[in-house]
Design a protein around this motif. Structure first.
Motif, PDB file in Angstrom:
ATOM      1  N   VAL A  40       0.838  -1.196   0.000  1.00  0.00           N
ATOM      2  CA  VAL A  40       0.000   0.000   0.000  1.00  0.00           C
ATOM      3  C   VAL A  40       0.875   1.249   0.000  1.00  0.00           C
ATOM      4  CG1 VAL A  40      -1.757   1.293   1.274  1.00  0.00           C
ATOM      5  CG2 VAL A  40      -1.909  -1.196   1.147  1.00  0.00           C
ATOM      6  N   ALA A  41       1.980   1.193   0.735  1.00  0.00           N
ATOM      7  CA  ALA A  41       2.869   2.358   0.788  1.00  0.00           C
ATOM      8  C   ALA A  41       3.432   2.681  -0.592  1.00  0.00           C
ATOM      9  CB  ALA A  41       4.000   2.085   1.774  1.00  0.00           C
ATOM     10  N   VAL A  78       3.014   6.069  -5.746  1.00  0.00           N
ATOM     11  CA  VAL A  78       2.658   6.207  -7.160  1.00  0.00           C
ATOM     12  C   VAL A  78       1.525   7.209  -7.327  1.00  0.00           C
ATOM     13  CG1 VAL A  78       1.643   5.004  -9.137  1.00  0.00           C
ATOM     14  CG2 VAL A  78       3.464   3.907  -7.813  1.00  0.00           C
ATOM     15  N   ALA A  79       0.548   7.149  -6.426  1.00  0.00           N
ATOM     16  CA  ALA A  79      -0.612   8.034  -6.495  1.00  0.00           C
ATOM     17  C   ALA A  79      -0.358   9.399  -5.871  1.00  0.00           C
ATOM     18  CB  ALA A  79      -1.803   7.372  -5.806  1.00  0.00           C
ATOM     19  N   ALA A  80       0.791   9.568  -5.234  1.00  0.00           N
ATOM     20  CA  ALA A  80       1.172  10.833  -4.600  1.00  0.00           C
ATOM     21  C   ALA A  80       0.211  11.229  -3.483  1.00  0.00           C
ATOM     22  CB  ALA A  80       1.275  11.947  -5.639  1.00  0.00           C
ATOM     23  N   VAL A  81      -0.208  10.240  -2.684  1.00  0.00           N
ATOM     24  CA  VAL A  81      -1.056  10.492  -1.524  1.00  0.00           C
ATOM     25  C   VAL A  81      -0.540   9.638  -0.372  1.00  0.00           C
ATOM     26  CG1 VAL A  81      -3.121  11.076  -2.868  1.00  0.00           C
ATOM     27  CG2 VAL A  81      -2.707   8.690  -2.210  1.00  0.00           C
ATOM     28  N   LEU A 110      -5.100   6.631   0.272  1.00  0.00           N
ATOM     29  CA  LEU A 110      -5.284   5.671  -0.811  1.00  0.00           C
ATOM     30  C   LEU A 110      -6.201   4.535  -0.379  1.00  0.00           C
ATOM     31  CD1 LEU A 110      -4.451   4.771  -3.695  1.00  0.00           C
ATOM     32  CD2 LEU A 110      -2.700   3.362  -2.587  1.00  0.00           C
ATOM     33  N   ALA A 111      -5.940   3.982   0.800  1.00  0.00           N
ATOM     34  CA  ALA A 111      -6.747   2.853   1.276  1.00  0.00           C
ATOM     35  C   ALA A 111      -8.205   3.247   1.435  1.00  0.00           C
ATOM     36  CB  ALA A 111      -6.178   2.334   2.589  1.00  0.00           C
ATOM     37  N   ALA A 112      -8.446   4.419   2.037  1.00  0.00           N
ATOM     38  CA  ALA A 112      -9.816   4.861   2.259  1.00  0.00           C
ATOM     39  C   ALA A 112     -10.525   5.155   0.940  1.00  0.00           C
ATOM     40  CB  ALA A 112      -9.825   6.111   3.143  1.00  0.00           C
ATOM     41  N   ARG A 113      -9.809   5.779   0.014  1.00  0.00           N
ATOM     42  CA  ARG A 113     -10.418   6.106  -1.277  1.00  0.00           C
ATOM     43  C   ARG A 113     -10.723   4.841  -2.073  1.00  0.00           C
ATOM     44  NH1 ARG A 113     -13.812   9.395  -3.431  1.00  0.00           N
ATOM     45  NH2 ARG A 113     -13.418   9.916  -5.587  1.00  0.00           N
ATOM     46  N   PHE A 114      -9.827   3.878  -2.045  1.00  0.00           N
ATOM     47  CA  PHE A 114     -10.053   2.611  -2.729  1.00  0.00           C
ATOM     48  C   PHE A 114     -11.296   1.925  -2.171  1.00  0.00           C
ATOM     49  CE2 PHE A 114      -8.227  -0.293  -5.719  1.00  0.00           C
ATOM     50  CZ  PHE A 114      -7.134   0.371  -6.272  1.00  0.00           C
ATOM     51  N   LYS A 115     -11.396   1.901  -0.852  1.00  0.00           N
ATOM     52  CA  LYS A 115     -12.541   1.246  -0.218  1.00  0.00           C
ATOM     53  C   LYS A 115     -13.832   1.954  -0.592  1.00  0.00           C
ATOM     54  CE  LYS A 115     -13.920  -1.948   2.758  1.00  0.00           C
ATOM     55  NZ  LYS A 115     -13.688  -3.384   2.544  1.00  0.00           N
ATOM     56  N   GLU A 116     -13.794   3.269  -0.635  1.00  0.00           N
ATOM     57  CA  GLU A 116     -14.992   4.052  -0.928  1.00  0.00           C
ATOM     58  C   GLU A 116     -15.467   3.843  -2.360  1.00  0.00           C
ATOM     59  OE1 GLU A 116     -16.290   8.778  -1.358  1.00  0.00           O
ATOM     60  OE2 GLU A 116     -14.324   8.229  -0.549  1.00  0.00           O
ATOM     61  N   ARG A 148     -13.255  -2.304  -2.066  1.00  0.00           N
ATOM     62  CA  ARG A 148     -12.260  -3.140  -1.398  1.00  0.00           C
ATOM     63  C   ARG A 148     -10.922  -2.421  -1.425  1.00  0.00           C
ATOM     64  NH1 ARG A 148     -11.551  -8.098  -5.778  1.00  0.00           N
ATOM     65  NH2 ARG A 148     -12.092  -6.908  -7.644  1.00  0.00           N
ATOM     66  N   GLY A 149      -9.988  -2.908  -0.623  1.00  0.00           N
ATOM     67  CA  GLY A 149      -8.694  -2.264  -0.527  1.00  0.00           C
ATOM     68  C   GLY A 149      -7.845  -2.505  -1.763  1.00  0.00           C
TER      69      GLY A 149
END
Length: 311
Positions: free
Chosen positions: A216-217, A222-225, A230-236, A240-241
């Protein structure tokens, strides 16, 4: 890598043109749930589209296109409240490649269906809304209308190879409709993620190097966040993560290679990011409900059935 191209390559989309449909007066026709995805273009006139489970009809006008992605029955009608007749007998009796309902031909539609590999629904269709409506008035829909116009010309003129050309144009139209859906950035799932400025770079990275031991790190860099963002946005958006998504994509890649039988299980495991065939087997059964060997047998049996039904 382009995730949309990757997915379309795996689902093995093929198009099948159906008889055209003409109607006039007061009429209503009910269609069975499509096995894959169903598309239609209104070439003349207009009508209403009701899809089971959706509260409101879609008002279709000349130049509109729509794609049905869920196995839901639907009805096309001139007006509300008209008892529908089944589509099957009308299309079975189609004369000159045109099925007819009502009196006259005030309304004229052309269309067909897309079929996919056995995991195509889970991978692509389930991630889309039940109906994607492409209004004629939408400037971005010009290329969709162009493709449908070319399909109409090929089917009307019936030149040598016309059906094949029409089917290839339909696949172009499918890609265009999916692009329009992505541009609207509506809904959830990986298609919506492709239009998300945070998630899109991470998705492209995973598709470019699926066997890489992503963390995830690393994806967050890569996503510059941050990792948490990233994890929260992916889940939303995806539901899923990021590493869960990566596992699912690796299994899809493995399933494709297992179906084709073009490598050993150990070779497939290495190609999709697993250290051993046993590690792949555990993840594969957890995701698909079948072991790789059982999945391969089921795919082989399905191909044999399709071959016997076509001969």
């Amino acid at each position: 890598m382009d995730p949309l191209e990757d997915v379309l390559a795996l689902v093995g989309a093929t198009s099948h043109m159906s008889a055209a449909f003409a109607a006039g007066g007061r009429w209503a026709v009910r269609f069975d749930p499509p096995a894959g995805a169903k598309f239609n273009s209104v070439r003349r006139g207009g009508c209403l589209l009701w899809v089971d489970g959706m509260p409101d009809p879609v008002n279709l006008v000349e130049g509109d296109c729509f794609l049905l992605t869920s196995p839901l029955a639907f009805t096309l009608a001139s007006d509300p409240g008209i008892p529908p007749e089944p589509a099957g007998p009308l299309f079975a009796e189609a004369a000159g490649g045109v099925a007819r309902a009502g009196v006259g031909d005030d309304v004229f539609l052309i269309g067909g269906a897309f079929s996919f590999t056995e995991r195509g629904r889970a991978l692509l269709l389930d991630a889309l809304p039940p109906v994607i409506h492409v209004p004629a008035a939408t400037p971005e829909a010009a290329t969709v209308r162009w493709a449908m116009g070319e399909i109409d010309d090929e089917l009307r003129a019936a030149p040598p190879g016309g059906t094949l050309v029409a089917e290839h144009l339909a696949l172009v139209m499918l890609v265009r409709i999916l692009r329009l859906h992505l541009a609207r950035a509506a809904g959830a799932g990986w298609p919506a993620a492709l239009a998300d400025p945070v998630l899109a770079p991470a998705l492209r990275a995973m598709h470019a190097r699926p066997a890489h031991p992503w963390t995830v790190a690393e994806l967050a860099r890569v996503a510059a966040v941050s990792r948490s963002t990233l994890a929260a946005r992916f889940k939303e958006v995806v539901g899923r993560g990021p590493l869960e998504y990566l596992t699912g994509w690796r299994i899809e890649l493995a399933a494709d290679r297992i179906r084709r039988g073009d490598d050993t299980l150990s070779g497939i495991a290495r190609a999709v990011g697993y250290g051993s065939d046993s590690a792949l087997s555990v993840a594969f059964k957890r995701t698909t409900g079948l072991s790789p060997s059982a999945y391969q047998r089921a795919a082989r049996d399905a191909r044999a059935r399709q071959w016997s039904e076509s001969t």
